[in-house]
Design a protein around this motif. Sequence first.
Motif, PDB file in Angstrom:
ATOM      1  N   LEU A  16       1.295  -1.029  -0.552  1.00  0.00           N
ATOM      2  CA  LEU A  16       0.005   0.342   0.303  1.00  0.00           C
ATOM      3  C   LEU A  16       1.394   1.028  -0.255  1.00  0.00           C
ATOM      4  O   LEU A  16       0.783   2.266  -0.972  1.00  0.00           O
ATOM      5  N   GLY A  17       1.807   1.574   1.038  1.00  0.00           N
ATOM      6  CA  GLY A  17       3.137   2.300   0.968  1.00  0.00           C
ATOM      7  C   GLY A  17       2.988   2.675  -0.192  1.00  0.00           C
ATOM      8  O   GLY A  17       4.119   4.042  -1.110  1.00  0.00           O
ATOM      9  N   LEU A  18       4.086   1.859  -1.188  1.00  0.00           N
ATOM     10  CA  LEU A  18       4.485   1.185  -2.211  1.00  0.00           C
ATOM     11  C   LEU A  18       3.482   2.487  -3.709  1.00  0.00           C
ATOM     12  O   LEU A  18       4.068   2.907  -4.676  1.00  0.00           O
ATOM     13  N   GLY A  19       2.461   1.387  -3.320  1.00  0.00           N
ATOM     14  CA  GLY A  19       1.001   2.468  -3.960  1.00  0.00           C
ATOM     15  C   GLY A  19       1.011   3.397  -4.077  1.00  0.00           C
ATOM     16  O   GLY A  19       1.097   4.638  -5.116  1.00  0.00           O
ATOM     17  N   VAL A  20       1.048   4.099  -3.217  1.00  0.00           N
ATOM     18  CA  VAL A  20       0.432   5.964  -2.358  1.00  0.00           C
ATOM     19  C   VAL A  20       2.409   6.200  -3.269  1.00  0.00           C
ATOM     20  O   VAL A  20       1.436   8.103  -4.617  1.00  0.00           O
ATOM     21  N   LEU A  21       3.285   5.617  -3.246  1.00  0.00           N
ATOM     22  CA  LEU A  21       4.246   6.470  -3.636  1.00  0.00           C
ATOM     23  C   LEU A  21       4.400   6.760  -4.900  1.00  0.00           C
ATOM     24  O   LEU A  21       4.907   8.037  -5.210  1.00  0.00           O
ATOM     25  N   SER A  22       4.215   5.835  -5.594  1.00  0.00           N
ATOM     26  CA  SER A  22       3.933   5.578  -7.290  1.00  0.00           C
ATOM     27  C   SER A  22       2.691   6.070  -7.365  1.00  0.00           C
ATOM     28  O   SER A  22       3.728   7.153  -8.813  1.00  0.00           O
ATOM     29  N   SER A  23       1.995   6.528  -6.924  1.00  0.00           N
ATOM     30  CA  SER A  23       0.548   7.474  -6.915  1.00  0.00           C
ATOM     31  C   SER A  23       1.406   9.154  -7.482  1.00  0.00           C
ATOM     32  O   SER A  23       0.743   9.978  -8.046  1.00  0.00           O
ATOM     33  N   PHE A  24       1.925   9.204  -6.726  1.00  0.00           N
ATOM     34  CA  PHE A  24       2.338  10.490  -6.246  1.00  0.00           C
ATOM     35  C   PHE A  24       3.758  11.086  -6.678  1.00  0.00           C
ATOM     36  O   PHE A  24       3.679  11.821  -8.350  1.00  0.00           O
ATOM     37  N   PHE A  27       1.256  11.471 -10.656  1.00  0.00           N
ATOM     38  CA  PHE A  27       0.927  11.960 -10.133  1.00  0.00           C
ATOM     39  C   PHE A  27       1.458  13.592 -10.884  1.00  0.00           C
ATOM     40  O   PHE A  27       1.299  14.571 -10.907  1.00  0.00           O
ATOM     41  N   ARG A  28       3.150  13.369 -11.071  1.00  0.00           N
ATOM     42  CA  ARG A  28       3.924  14.588 -10.491  1.00  0.00           C
ATOM     43  C   ARG A  28       4.119  15.380 -11.709  1.00  0.00           C
ATOM     44  O   ARG A  28       4.154  16.024 -12.835  1.00  0.00           O
ATOM     45  N   PHE A  30       2.075  14.374 -14.442  1.00  0.00           N
ATOM     46  CA  PHE A  30       1.086  14.788 -15.062  1.00  0.00           C
ATOM     47  C   PHE A  30       0.204  16.366 -15.052  1.00  0.00           C
ATOM     48  O   PHE A  30      -0.895  16.826 -15.482  1.00  0.00           O
ATOM     49  N   ALA A  31       1.172  16.769 -14.063  1.00  0.00           N
ATOM     50  CA  ALA A  31       0.305  18.425 -13.284  1.00  0.00           C
ATOM     51  C   ALA A  31       0.855  19.381 -14.327  1.00  0.00           C
ATOM     52  O   ALA A  31       1.860  19.038 -14.730  1.00  0.00           O
ATOM     53  N   PRO A  32       0.369  20.327 -13.982  1.00  0.00           N
ATOM     54  CA  PRO A  32       0.650  21.156 -15.009  1.00  0.00           C
ATOM     55  C   PRO A  32       1.776  22.203 -14.557  1.00  0.00           C
ATOM     56  O   PRO A  32       2.030  21.528 -13.168  1.00  0.00           O
ATOM     57  N   ALA A  33       2.730  22.354 -15.556  1.00  0.00           N
ATOM     58  CA  ALA A  33       3.744  22.878 -14.863  1.00  0.00           C
ATOM     59  C   ALA A  33       3.845  24.151 -14.477  1.00  0.00           C
ATOM     60  O   ALA A  33       3.280  25.105 -15.083  1.00  0.00           O
ATOM     61  N   ASN A  34       4.885  24.441 -13.633  1.00  0.00           N
ATOM     62  CA  ASN A  34       4.301  26.048 -13.168  1.00  0.00           C
ATOM     63  C   ASN A  34       5.902  27.388 -14.102  1.00  0.00           C
ATOM     64  O   ASN A  34       6.920  27.224 -14.186  1.00  0.00           O
ATOM     65  N   ASP A  35       5.210  27.466 -15.118  1.00  0.00           N
ATOM     66  CA  ASP A  35       6.075  28.491 -15.502  1.00  0.00           C
ATOM     67  C   ASP A  35       6.381  30.172 -14.553  1.00  0.00           C
ATOM     68  O   ASP A  35       7.394  30.564 -15.343  1.00  0.00           O
TER      69      ASP A  35
END
Length: 77
Positions: A16-24, A27-28, A30-35
């Motif tokens: 579960l911990g590895l799954g949560v870390l990999s999901s972060f 998400f990183r 696919f997150a919009p870039a901060n220009d």
Amino acid sequence: MKPLKSYLSRRKFTFLGLGVLSSFTVFRFFAPANDKGNKKMVRMLAQDGTLVEVDASLLTASKRKVSTDEVQHWIKK
């Protein structure tokens, strides 16, 4: 029998911990870039004497030094 049950719960917790870390991580990507942090800002003096910051990509003038005579005629006395 009890150690086997705790081993399974630890195993589930680890996965579960590895799954949560990999999901972060996912998400990183696919997150919009901060220009805002990537823009190069140039400080310039406006005609009224205030200091302003302008994005360097918006400047189109040739990069040449201004002569002393041009500065003296530019400033309104």
